[in-house]
Design a protein around this motif. Structure first.
Motif: not given
Length: 408
Positions: A221-225, A227-232, A354-358
């Motif tokens: 969750p913190g990683l996503m917050r 990094s907006p690029d990762l969230w998108r 990569n985990t969040a993305y996949v």
């Protein structure tokens, strides 16, 4: 300038160190990783082309057991949450070897399953353990030269999509010839050989931090917050992968149903059109290195948007399904190369990113598959195309959000 379009966050990765450079085998190791990725990725979609055969053995309809394909995707998403973040902390050689053994045992259990419930459990475990590709992709990205990073990632992604499509083609053919149980048994043998061979050539790593199954999940969750690029990237791929999954997992139901009446083996051959589209991966990697991920994703969504009405026409004419299959696979591959490269280079913890993305992508795919089954039952093939269109709109909203903010 094209070079300015490249993501500025690539410096988050460590300096490139060639895989197994001590014996000069880097190109061969990259090839082995791509082949291993193809075989292990195929395990996730192995059940999809076999649904009519599984249903026939258990005296039910293919639509009634379509949920097993969704179980595999949910299992993969669960495995990603627990195992893939360990790539930042654990020795990946040992991790790949251990997961290979678990996957092999689960596939053997699937081949011996006495009923659909036991089969679903075995498929879930196999999919959860077969996260090996998502441990290997960050490794390749870490050790690739910065100017060719997207192309190296694209080589592994090409293997991944080759495996996904080959699962439908070869799975359908082998299932028709030998029975669906032998397909799972054969995949177990291939996974064991290639997984252990890949583990043997990976660099032995000493990580300073202790690996924990829960620490990786807690960091997401913190990683996503941060990094907006990762969230998108996550939302984009969830939309694209969901649209593809709704269409591709339901395609066997259309082709083997009253509309066309094809055999399972013949329907499986249709996957060759998707296999041809995997040639897009190297091209997409070069375009990402040159123009950046954002433009490549927009092009991919445009191609996918064209494919949906073609699939709609495919409910009545086979000729429309051919270009539709090529278009949706090309769009998915190009989007995946662009989004995953961005996800891997936007933080200093590429395995967790990569985990969040996949997980986002496979969660979107699993949800779309769950909706597509009932949509096919109640609304026919047009309902499946409607599900794909909705998922594309969700992903496109994320793609357009950055452009709108830049305009303001």
């Amino acid at each position: 300038m094209p070079s300015s379009a490249n993501p500025p966050t690539t410096s988050a990765l460590r300096p490139a160190t060639p895989l197994h450079s001590e014996n000069g085998g880097s190109p061969l190791v990259l090839l082995l990783i791509a082949v291993c990725t193809a075989v292990t990725a195929a395990n996730i979609y192995l059940a999809a082309p076999l649904l009519p055969l599984i249903a026939r053995e258990h005296g039910t309809t293919a639509a009634a057991v379509a949920w097993i394909a969704s179980v595999a995707q949910l299992g993969y998403a669960a495995g990603l949450l627990f195992f893939a973040p360990l790539g930042d902390t654990a020795n990946r050689r040992r991790l790949v070897g251990g997961l290979t053994l678990v996957t092999t045992v689960a596939l053997v259990a699937a081949a011996l399953a006495p009923g659909t419930g036991a089969l679903a459990v075995a498929v879930f475990v196999a999919a959860a353990a077969t996260v090996i590709p998502q441990l290997l992709v960050p490794l390749v990205a870490e050790r690739a030269p910065a100017a060719r990073r997207a192309r190296h990632v694209a080589a592994v992604i090409a293997g991944l999509f080759t495996g996904i499509v080959a699962a439908r083609v070869l799975g359908g053919l082998a299932g028709q010839a030998f029975g669906w149980r032998w397909v799972f048994a054969g995949s177990a043998a291939l996974t064991l050989v290639l997984g252990l061979a890949t583990a043997a050539v990976l660099p032995s790593e000493r990580r300073p931090r202790a690996a924990s199954l829960l620490s990786g999940i807690a960091s997401l969750p913190g990683l996503m917050r941060r990094s907006p690029d990762l969230w998108r990237a996550c939302l984009r791929q969830a939309g694209m992968f969901g649209a593809w999954s709704a269409l591709w997992t339901s395609l066997a139901l259309l082709l083997t149903g009253p509309a066309y009446g094809l055999s399972t083996a013949t329907a499986g051959l249709f996957g060759l059109f998707g296999l041809a589209a995997t040639a897009v991966a190297p091209l997409a990697g070069g375009l990402v290195d040159r123009f950046g991920a954002q433009k490549v994703v927009r092009w991919a969504y445009l191609v996918a948007a064209v494919s949906v009405p073609l699939f709609g026409l495919g409910g009545h004419t086979m000729a429309a399904l051919w270009p539709a299959a090529l278009a949706i696979h090309a769009a998915l591959v190009a989007s995946h190369v662009a989004n995953q490269t961005l996800a891997l280079t936007t933080t200093s913890t590429p395995a967790a990113a990569n985990t969040a993305y996949v997980v986002s992508g496979f969660a979107g795919a699993a949800l779309a598959s769950l909706v597509a089954g009932p949509a096919f039952d109640r609304l026919g093939w047009g309902g499946v195309c409607g599900v794909a269109a909705v998922w594309l709109l969700i992903g496109w909203a994320a793609t357009g959000a950055k452009r709108a903010r830049r305009g303001r």
